[in-house]
Design an enzyme around this catalytic site. Sequence first.
Site, PDB file in Angstrom:
ATOM      1  N   SER A 207       0.843  -1.207   0.000  1.00  0.00           N
ATOM      2  CA  SER A 207       0.000   0.000   0.000  1.00  0.00           C
ATOM      3  C   SER A 207       0.878   1.258   0.000  1.00  0.00           C
ATOM      4  O   SER A 207       0.498   2.285  -0.570  1.00  0.00           O
ATOM      5  CB  SER A 207      -0.971   0.000   1.183  1.00  0.00           C
ATOM      6  OG  SER A 207      -0.298   0.155   2.401  1.00  0.00           O
ATOM      7  N   ASN A 208       2.046   1.168   0.609  1.00  0.00           N
ATOM      8  CA  ASN A 208       2.949   2.331   0.577  1.00  0.00           C
ATOM      9  C   ASN A 208       3.611   2.488  -0.787  1.00  0.00           C
ATOM     10  O   ASN A 208       3.852   3.611  -1.234  1.00  0.00           O
ATOM     11  CB  ASN A 208       4.000   2.219   1.687  1.00  0.00           C
ATOM     12  CG  ASN A 208       3.395   2.560   3.031  1.00  0.00           C
ATOM     13  OD1 ASN A 208       3.133   3.717   3.320  1.00  0.00           O
ATOM     14  ND2 ASN A 208       3.115   1.537   3.835  1.00  0.00           N
TER      15      ASN A 208
ATOM     16  N   LEU B 285      18.893  -5.674   5.797  1.00  0.00           N
ATOM     17  CA  LEU B 285      19.977  -5.596   4.818  1.00  0.00           C
ATOM     18  C   LEU B 285      21.335  -5.559   5.510  1.00  0.00           C
ATOM     19  O   LEU B 285      21.492  -4.939   6.562  1.00  0.00           O
ATOM     20  CB  LEU B 285      19.794  -4.366   3.940  1.00  0.00           C
ATOM     21  CG  LEU B 285      18.579  -4.440   3.000  1.00  0.00           C
ATOM     22  CD1 LEU B 285      18.282  -3.078   2.397  1.00  0.00           C
ATOM     23  CD2 LEU B 285      18.787  -5.485   1.916  1.00  0.00           C
TER      24      LEU B 285
ATOM     25  N   ASN C 209      13.951   3.840   5.192  1.00  0.00           N
ATOM     26  CA  ASN C 209      12.991   2.830   5.669  1.00  0.00           C
ATOM     27  C   ASN C 209      11.785   3.507   6.305  1.00  0.00           C
ATOM     28  O   ASN C 209      11.873   4.628   6.824  1.00  0.00           O
ATOM     29  CB  ASN C 209      13.658   1.912   6.697  1.00  0.00           C
ATOM     30  CG  ASN C 209      12.751   0.777   7.142  1.00  0.00           C
ATOM     31  OD1 ASN C 209      12.068   0.166   6.315  1.00  0.00           O
ATOM     32  ND2 ASN C 209      12.722   0.489   8.418  1.00  0.00           N
TER      33      ASN C 209
ATOM     34  N   HIS D 173       8.822   2.754   9.185  1.00  0.00           N
ATOM     35  CA  HIS D 173       8.542   1.850  10.313  1.00  0.00           C
ATOM     36  C   HIS D 173       7.273   2.309  11.045  1.00  0.00           C
ATOM     37  O   HIS D 173       7.107   3.507  11.305  1.00  0.00           O
ATOM     38  CB  HIS D 173       9.734   1.847  11.284  1.00  0.00           C
ATOM     39  CG  HIS D 173       9.561   0.863  12.393  1.00  0.00           C
ATOM     40  ND1 HIS D 173       9.729  -0.493  12.223  1.00  0.00           N
ATOM     41  CD2 HIS D 173       9.205   1.043  13.692  1.00  0.00           C
ATOM     42  CE1 HIS D 173       9.480  -1.104  13.363  1.00  0.00           C
ATOM     43  NE2 HIS D 173       9.160  -0.200  14.270  1.00  0.00           N
TER      44      HIS D 173
ATOM     45  N   ASP E 136      20.726   2.227   8.778  1.00  0.00           N
ATOM     46  CA  ASP E 136      22.115   1.913   9.114  1.00  0.00           C
ATOM     47  C   ASP E 136      22.186   0.418   9.434  1.00  0.00           C
ATOM     48  O   ASP E 136      21.254  -0.319   9.119  1.00  0.00           O
ATOM     49  CB  ASP E 136      22.631   2.800  10.258  1.00  0.00           C
ATOM     50  CG  ASP E 136      21.893   2.562  11.567  1.00  0.00           C
ATOM     51  OD1 ASP E 136      21.095   1.597  11.647  1.00  0.00           O
ATOM     52  OD2 ASP E 136      22.110   3.329  12.524  1.00  0.00           O
ATOM     53  N   GLU E 137      23.271  -0.018  10.083  1.00  0.00           N
ATOM     54  CA  GLU E 137      23.436  -1.463  10.284  1.00  0.00           C
ATOM     55  C   GLU E 137      22.526  -2.038  11.360  1.00  0.00           C
ATOM     56  O   GLU E 137      22.379  -3.253  11.477  1.00  0.00           O
ATOM     57  CB  GLU E 137      24.897  -1.789  10.587  1.00  0.00           C
ATOM     58  CG  GLU E 137      25.734  -1.683   9.330  1.00  0.00           C
ATOM     59  CD  GLU E 137      27.196  -2.057   9.551  1.00  0.00           C
ATOM     60  OE1 GLU E 137      27.495  -2.758  10.537  1.00  0.00           O
ATOM     61  OE2 GLU E 137      28.014  -1.631   8.731  1.00  0.00           O
TER      62      GLU E 137
ATOM     63  N   ASP F 183      16.200  -0.724  12.679  1.00  0.00           N
ATOM     64  CA  ASP F 183      15.380   0.492  12.845  1.00  0.00           C
ATOM     65  C   ASP F 183      16.059   1.531  13.751  1.00  0.00           C
ATOM     66  O   ASP F 183      15.394   2.208  14.553  1.00  0.00           O
ATOM     67  CB  ASP F 183      13.989   0.129  13.407  1.00  0.00           C
ATOM     68  CG  ASP F 183      13.262  -0.874  12.520  1.00  0.00           C
ATOM     69  OD1 ASP F 183      13.342  -0.749  11.294  1.00  0.00           O
ATOM     70  OD2 ASP F 183      12.611  -1.790  13.063  1.00  0.00           O
TER      71      ASP F 183
HETATM   72  C1  GRF Z   1       4.139  -0.588   6.848  1.00  0.00           C
HETATM   73  O1  GRF Z   1       3.331  -0.467   7.974  1.00  0.00           O
HETATM   74  C2  GRF Z   1       5.555  -0.196   7.152  1.00  0.00           C
HETATM   75  O2  GRF Z   1       5.648   0.724   8.185  1.00  0.00           O
HETATM   76  C3  GRF Z   1       6.181  -1.505   7.579  1.00  0.00           C
HETATM   77  O3  GRF Z   1       5.580  -2.470   6.759  1.00  0.00           O
HETATM   78  C4  GRF Z   1       4.269  -2.036   6.409  1.00  0.00           C
HETATM   79  C5  GRF Z   1       4.121  -2.204   4.927  1.00  0.00           C
HETATM   80  O4  GRF Z   1       2.787  -2.041   4.519  1.00  0.00           O
HETATM   81  N1  GRF Z   1       7.618  -1.458   7.448  1.00  0.00           N
HETATM   82  P1  GRF Z   1       2.422  -2.060   2.971  1.00  0.00           P
HETATM   83  O5  GRF Z   1       2.952  -3.373   2.393  1.00  0.00           O
HETATM   84  O6  GRF Z   1       3.051  -0.884   2.317  1.00  0.00           O
HETATM   85  O7  GRF Z   1       0.936  -1.997   2.917  1.00  0.00           O
END
Ligand code: GRF
Length: 216
Positions: A34-35, A114, A128, A130, A162-163, A166
């Site tokens: 979805s993102n 990674l 990233n 989160h 980074d390494e 999160d």
């Molecule tokens: C998101 O909530 C993001 O914060 C996390 O994974 C989820 C991915 O959601 N890292 P989508 O696949 O983009 O719907």
Amino acid sequence: MSGKDVIEEIAKRIPSLSQKNKLSIAVLASGNGSNLQALMDRAKTKGSQFVITTVITNIPTAKALVRAKTAGLDHHLVDHNAFAKKSDFERALLSILAKKPVDIVVLAGFMRVLGKTFLRAFDHRIINLHPSLLPKHPGLNAVEKALLAKDDKAGCTVHLVDEGLDTGPIIAQASCPIDPNDDVKSLSERIKTLEHQLLPSVINDIALSTLRFGCP
Ligand code: GRF
């Protein structure tokens, strides 16, 4: 370091915007995507400063792959299970990215940590997303952790990778209250709505900053 400073540090490492003064991004996603969709939608809008040049997933059934295909984007499956060593998996990802202009890599629900091979290749150029207000609740099940901790607010964070898990410098966050009746599903949905705004907006800000502060 403020989020603006972090963005400038990223911008300084981008030699020049490769496609018509737009930032080229590669999106790595493992699930629903979805993102990824929010990024694709934003990239199409007037005034958007970024383009998605390739999408990679590590999960054969990821809806993200279908979304990329439907949108006509370059898309690839690199199943981590096919590689005995993490470094080989990462080299396979890098060989795909080498074929496209890629200024930054965006992890949008990419469920692999990674390692050095990948991080060195895109030093300070991996972002990233989160679903918590980092540094609170890093790692898996962040939404559940916020509920269990009885936090009064939750949210999402965009940060440089980074390494650590999160732990990279925070670029931007968005927050929402936690309702007493919330469960993981309802709170996740509210956080997703924030994510869909925050991530594209940060990527656009990185593009604008690259135009101002990027390598000559
Ligand atoms: C998101 O909530 C993001 O914060 C996390 O994974 C989820 C991915 O959601 N890292 P989508 O696949 O983009 O719907």
